[in-house]
Design an enzyme around this catalytic site. Structure first.
Site, PDB file in Angstrom:
ATOM      1  N   CYS A  81     -29.463  -4.946  41.578  1.00  8.17           N
ATOM      2  CA  CYS A  81     -29.769  -6.360  41.368  1.00  8.17           C
ATOM      3  C   CYS A  81     -29.152  -7.244  42.439  1.00  8.17           C
ATOM      4  O   CYS A  81     -29.464  -8.422  42.538  1.00  8.17           O
ATOM      5  CB  CYS A  81     -29.265  -6.826  40.009  1.00  8.17           C
ATOM      6  N   CYS A  99     -22.339 -12.031  46.760  1.00  8.15           N
ATOM      7  CA  CYS A  99     -22.219 -13.006  47.833  1.00  8.15           C
ATOM      8  C   CYS A  99     -20.957 -13.855  47.660  1.00  8.15           C
ATOM      9  O   CYS A  99     -20.179 -13.661  46.728  1.00  8.15           O
ATOM     10  CB  CYS A  99     -23.458 -13.885  47.838  1.00  8.15           C
ATOM     11  N   ASP A 119     -25.907  -8.094  42.641  1.00  8.53           N
ATOM     12  CA  ASP A 119     -24.554  -8.518  42.322  1.00  8.53           C
ATOM     13  C   ASP A 119     -24.043  -7.835  41.062  1.00  8.53           C
ATOM     14  O   ASP A 119     -24.812  -7.504  40.160  1.00  8.53           O
ATOM     15  CB  ASP A 119     -24.384 -10.043  42.237  1.00  8.53           C
ATOM     16  N   CYS A 159     -24.516 -16.900  39.507  1.00  9.12           N
ATOM     17  CA  CYS A 159     -23.195 -16.306  39.729  1.00  9.12           C
ATOM     18  C   CYS A 159     -22.231 -16.728  38.621  1.00  9.12           C
ATOM     19  O   CYS A 159     -21.417 -15.928  38.157  1.00  9.12           O
ATOM     20  CB  CYS A 159     -22.632 -16.723  41.084  1.00  9.12           C
TER      21      CYS A 159
END
Lengths: 284, 397
Positions: A35, A61, A37, A105
């Site tokens: 995916c 990231c 992350d 995130c």
């Protein structure tokens, strides 16, 4: 180039609490390398349910690393009960905000926390557990409807694009977008119902004094601010029984829509907040 | 930061100072319109024609009027495909590849919605095109084949000469997107046997906002813009004179520097690539080694994520790019790496370094000196790497 806040930059450059806790009480992992992350959260919890240590390992990231670091900082020293109240919004706020496209995130951080707490409480078995309590909506990223619904509610999401930014659902092949739309419509409808004020119990007959007070109050606190947003204003000229005479001022006075404004806005508001048979007349 | 080491030349390049010099008069005193009857404009028109000749030479065109100036590589690509489809209205099939630039791929998606049949030719693990499939896909309904010369992400060069020879014999129009080839490898439209070929100025040290389309004499197509008679009616609109003059100057310089790309730049690229692959246990090369433009390398760093690498590189004053999901703003890694079947472990950590003739030995040394620290730091953060043993941990996908 992403417009990251200084806090995000500081935390991806020098993340805090990186690594493993060797004798952790809870280890929770969310996301996957496929995916793009993933976050592995390690917690140490004492007998008073206080999180005494938190560490993380993240594949992702800059904003994923910063969100993970923020999460561990936020939960350290908190009880499990208090940590449970942390939302993805709180993580994003701690970072001074995240670009919309990167909000997922913060959601990943919250998901990891949620999973860790569930494991701590023994709600799932640590080995070979199944945390799929919902229906998988996005097959590309393995996103379930439960997460989508929760994220919509907690962040007041309005569009499919929002849902993709926050949960990644719909961000790859796009074949689930109609399903996301359905969920969004249900949730928006649900929010509408929750928001609607309870109907007044009974129709009341007001005394003249009370009616005047209410009309004045409604114009001052509700109608005027709305008109002022567009550079207009309103003056209350007279109240005669249930007839209210007003004059529009400012940019409203020469607006060709003033008739419509009177009927739609002023009269509607007075009917809503004062009495439902009030009529509004325009004076000079 | 004192100096920025720019290794993102497939994205855009520095304007060559000589190119800038050539353009300046046309921003100042020589502002005439090339279409005017007076000499003030007419003399400017001559400079436009000179630039046309310079660009014609860069691509090996026989006639200078086969060059049409446009606003960008994207416009050139669109003009080529849409222009040919506009002429062959009864043909509804287009062939392209899965790894084209969005200038072609997005257009093809739109054409699909409009009822066209599009064949997307796949590539293998090294990024090489399945030419046999391309050949067998051509039928009576095929209006145009559009294939890139060199891929922007991997630098892999496609066998356009072989494709061109086949299509010429079949009588099917052939467009080549040579945006990433121009200035890096020699281009000869006669050897390629293409009918149309796109290039973009800012990829070879001309400014942004200027592109060109080579249109072989006799190619049947319709304009996609309507207006004045400029560019022989093929691309109406008053000419971007400074851009055109700059692109001409850049084309001439690019031809001069081609041998340097094949020697010095190639050596630098190879040294950088080998250093990265040797210096990092988790580094793998994306794309084949043999058929490539000399300035590009695409290295996947397994178990760490590309955007994070770029941010750390940026801190060190190094500019590169990534095919990872996060850096693109989309949620998936690049369509090129996916088409090649690059595994997720390295696709998300792919870094493209693209050099230019301005890159020095010292630049490469510097990158090789800072990269291990960056990679090591991110591996320490990664849940998929055992930092003590320096090896990957088992992964649950």
């Amino acid at each position: 180039m992403w417009d990251y806040t200084d806090k995000v930059k500081e935390l991806y450059k020098n993340p805090k609490n990186v690594g493993k806790i060797d004798n952790a009480d809870v280890v929770a992992e969310v996301g996957s390398i496929a995916c793009g992350d993933a976050l592995k959260l390690y917690l140490k919890v004492d007998d008073k349910n206080v999180i005494t240590d938190a560490k993380f390992e993240t594949f992702g990231c800059g904003s994923a690393i910063a969100s993970s670091s923020a999460l561990t900082e936020m939960i350290k020293g908190k009880t499990i009960e208090d940590a449970e109240k942390i939302t993805n919004r709180d993580i994003a706020d701690y970072l001074g905000g995240l670009p919309e496209e990167k909000m997922h995130c913060s959601v990943m951080g919250r998901e990891a926390l949620e999973k860790a707490i569930a494991e701590f409480r023994g709600e799932v078995e640590i080995q070979g557990y199944n945390d799929h309590d919902g229906e998988i909506i996005c097959k590309c990223f393995g996103v379930e409807d439960t997460l989508i619904r929760k994220t919509i509610r907690e962040n007041s999401l309005k569009t499919v694009e929002d849902v993709t930014n926050y949960t990644k659902a719909g961000g790859a092949c796009g074949s689930c977008i109609h399903k996301i739309e359905d969920i969004l419509n249900e949730e928006l409808h649900f929010a509408e119902i929750m928001k609607a004020p309870a109907k007044p119990a009974e129709k009341r007959e007001l005394t003249n004094i009370r009616r005047m007070q209410l009309v004045e109050e409604t114009i001052a606190t509700i109608v005027r601010p709305e008109l002022q947003k567009d550079g207009g204003d309103i003056e209350l000229l007279d109240i005669d029984g249930k007839k209210v005479m007003v004059a529009l001022r400012g940019s409203c006075s020469h607006c060709v829509l003033s008739e419509v404004t009177l009927k739609n806005l002023v009269q509607e508001r007075l009917r809503e907040f004062v009495e439902d048979d009030i009529t509004v007349i325009e004076g000079k | 930061m004192e100096k920025y080491i720019y290794l993102d030349n497939n994205a855009t390049t520095m304007v060559d100072p000589k190119v800038l010099e050539s353009m300046l008069p046309f921003f100042k005193d020589r502002y005439g319109n090339p279409s005017s009857m007076h000499s003030f404009g007419g003399l400017v028109g001559r400079e436009v024609e000179k630039a046309r000749m310079q660009v014609a030479r860069l691509v090996g065109a026989e006639h200078d009027y086969e060059i049409v100036f446009t606003g960008s590589g994207t416009e050139s690509d669109n003009m080529a495909v849409m222009g040919v489809l506009g002429y062959y209205r009864d043909r509804k099939h287009v062939i392209t590849s899965r790894v084209e630039h969005p200038a072609i791929l997005s257009l093809c998606k739109k054409l699909e919605r409009d009822g066209y049949r599009i064949t997307y030719i796949p590539v293998d693990r090294d990024g090489n095109l399945d030419v046999e499939m391309l050949k067998s896909s051509v039928d009576d309904d095929t209006a145009i084949v559009s294939i890139m010369y060199a891929n922007n992400e991997t630098g892999v060069v496609f066998p356009v000469e072989e494709i061109g020879a086949f299509l010429k014999q079949k009588g099917v129009p052939f467009h080549v997107d040579a945006v990433q080839a121009a200035g890096k490898i020699p281009i000869d439209v006669d050897k390629i046997n293409c009918d149309l070929l796109s290039i973009s100025g800012h990829k070879f040290h001309a400014p942004k906002g200027i592109g060109a389309l080579y249109v072989r004499r006799g190619t049947r197509m319709r304009p996609i813009l309507y207006g004045g008679h400029q560019e022989r009616g093929r691309r109406p609109g008053t000419e971007n004179v400074p851009g055109i003059v700059g692109m001409g100057a850049a084309a001439e310089l690019a031809l001069e520097h081609l041998p340097e790309y094949d020697s010095r730049v190639r050596k630098l690229r190879d040294r950088l690539e080998e250093g990265l692959l040797r210096g990092h246990k988790n580094a793998v090369l994306n794309g084949g080694r043999t058929n490539r433009v000399p300035n590009t390398t695409n290295v996947g760093f397994e178990f760490i994520e590309g955007e994070a690498i770029l941010l750390y590189l940026d801190e060190k004053g190094i500019a590169a790019s990534s095919g990872s999901a996060c850096s693109s703003g989309s949620l998936e890694p690049s369509h090129v790496l996916r088409a090649m079947g690059v595994p997720f472990t390295s696709a998300h950590g792919s870094i493209r370094f693209s050099l230019s003739r301005y890159v020095t030995d010292a630049d490469v040394d510097y990158v090789l000196s800072v990269m291990p620290g960056i990679v090591q730091r991110l591996l320490e953060i990664s849940p998929y790497w055992d930092s003590k043993k320096q090896e990957p941990l088992p992964i649950n996908l």
